[in-house]
Design a protein around this motif. Structure first.
Motif, PDB file in Angstrom:
ATOM      1  N   CYS A 114       0.726  -1.243   0.020  1.00 29.07           N
ATOM      2  CA  CYS A 114      -0.032  -0.150  -0.090  1.00 29.07           C
ATOM      3  C   CYS A 114       1.019   1.129  -0.262  1.00 29.07           C
ATOM      4  O   CYS A 114       1.670   1.287   0.861  1.00 29.07           O
ATOM      5  CB  CYS A 114      -0.867   0.034   1.460  1.00 29.07           C
ATOM      6  SG  CYS A 114      -1.892   1.654   1.419  1.00 29.07           S
ATOM      7  N   GLN A 117       0.207   4.075   1.121  1.00 30.05           N
ATOM      8  CA  GLN A 117       0.028   4.946   2.041  1.00 30.05           C
ATOM      9  C   GLN A 117       0.674   4.481   3.269  1.00 30.05           C
ATOM     10  O   GLN A 117       1.159   5.011   4.278  1.00 30.05           O
ATOM     11  CB  GLN A 117      -1.443   5.204   2.223  1.00 30.05           C
ATOM     12  CG  GLN A 117      -2.116   5.845   1.202  1.00 30.05           C
ATOM     13  CD  GLN A 117      -3.633   6.152   0.996  1.00 30.05           C
ATOM     14  OE1 GLN A 117      -4.242   6.841   2.045  1.00 30.05           O
ATOM     15  NE2 GLN A 117      -4.392   5.222   0.344  1.00 30.05           N
ATOM     16  N   CYS A 118       0.221   3.263   3.866  1.00 25.58           N
ATOM     17  CA  CYS A 118       0.545   2.478   5.128  1.00 25.58           C
ATOM     18  C   CYS A 118       1.789   1.682   5.010  1.00 25.58           C
ATOM     19  O   CYS A 118       2.521   1.209   5.943  1.00 25.58           O
ATOM     20  CB  CYS A 118      -0.564   2.004   5.814  1.00 25.58           C
ATOM     21  SG  CYS A 118      -0.964   0.473   5.025  1.00 25.58           S
ATOM     22  N   CYS A 160      -5.486  -3.267   3.583  1.00 24.77           N
ATOM     23  CA  CYS A 160      -4.952  -2.699   4.641  1.00 24.77           C
ATOM     24  C   CYS A 160      -6.088  -1.760   5.488  1.00 24.77           C
ATOM     25  O   CYS A 160      -5.768  -1.288   6.626  1.00 24.77           O
ATOM     26  CB  CYS A 160      -3.690  -1.900   4.325  1.00 24.77           C
ATOM     27  SG  CYS A 160      -4.211  -0.639   3.140  1.00 24.77           S
ATOM     28  N   CYS A 212      -6.818   1.244   4.229  1.00 24.60           N
ATOM     29  CA  CYS A 212      -6.703   2.827   3.539  1.00 24.60           C
ATOM     30  C   CYS A 212      -7.986   2.995   2.795  1.00 24.60           C
ATOM     31  O   CYS A 212      -8.166   2.134   2.066  1.00 24.60           O
ATOM     32  CB  CYS A 212      -5.533   2.892   3.054  1.00 24.60           C
ATOM     33  SG  CYS A 212      -3.710   2.712   4.389  1.00 24.60           S
TER      34      CYS A 212
HETATM   35 ZN   LIG Z   1      -2.765   1.153   3.463  1.00 22.03          ZN
END
Ligand SMILES: [Zn+2]
Ligand SMILES: [Zn+2]
Length: 163
Positions: free
Chosen positions: A133, A135-136, A145, A147
């Motif tokens: 991911c 983002q995370c 995840c 997000c």
């Molecule tokens: Zn994520």
């Protein structure tokens, strides 16, 4: 390893090749040093009615990481190749023909070339790797995840602008 071909070109006994070579300091075209373990080279050179033929194989294990999720990959490789060895160019040289003008064969270079040519364009831990991911950083092969889906960077910029 340099193989002396003087005898085999004049009808000498077959030559058996079997050794390990160190490619741990060899960077592959895509970057990285995946051959940390010794690479095994085996083969046989025979003179059959005046035609000198090489059949050889390279066994290696490629240690690398997935291009998408960065998981470690250990991939065994088995590459076989055949060449006809000649002492001088025949004019219409095919890929199979290998000119050994000094009557020696640089087996290391040949094995390395064939091994590197069979490297994949992309390193993937599995054909449908979902990657991480952005983002995370979670490995999405282990599940989603949570997000929020990210839009195209251009739209995110626009959204920022409008806020
Ligand atoms: Zn994520
Ligand atoms: Zn992966």
């Amino acid at each position: 390893m340099l193989v002396n071909l003087k005898d085999i070109f004049v009808g000498g006994a077959p030559i058996t090749i079997g050794y390990a070579m160190d490619l741990s300091k060899e960077e592959v075209p895509g970057g990285g040093f995946p051959f940390s373990e010794p690479v095994r080279v085996s083969g046989r050179i025979e003179n059959r009615a005046g035609v000198v033929q090489l059949h050889a194989a390279v066994h290696a294990v490629r240690h690398t990481v997935c291009d998408r999720c960065l998981s470690p990959i250990s991939q065994p490789m088995h590459v076989e190749f055949e060449n006809v060895l000649v002492t001088e160019s025949q004019g219409d040289d095919s890929d199979e023909l290998l000119v050994c003008s000094e009557q020696t064969l640089d087996m290391d270079a040949l094995a390395k070339t064939n091994l590197f040519l069979s490297l994949p364009m992309k390193e993937l831990c599995r054909p449908n790797c979902k990657g991480i991911c952005p983002q995370c950083g979670k490995n999405l092969n282990d599940g989603p995840c949570g997000c929020k889906p990210q839009g195209h960077p251009a739209f995110l910029k626009l959204r920022e602008f409008l806020q």
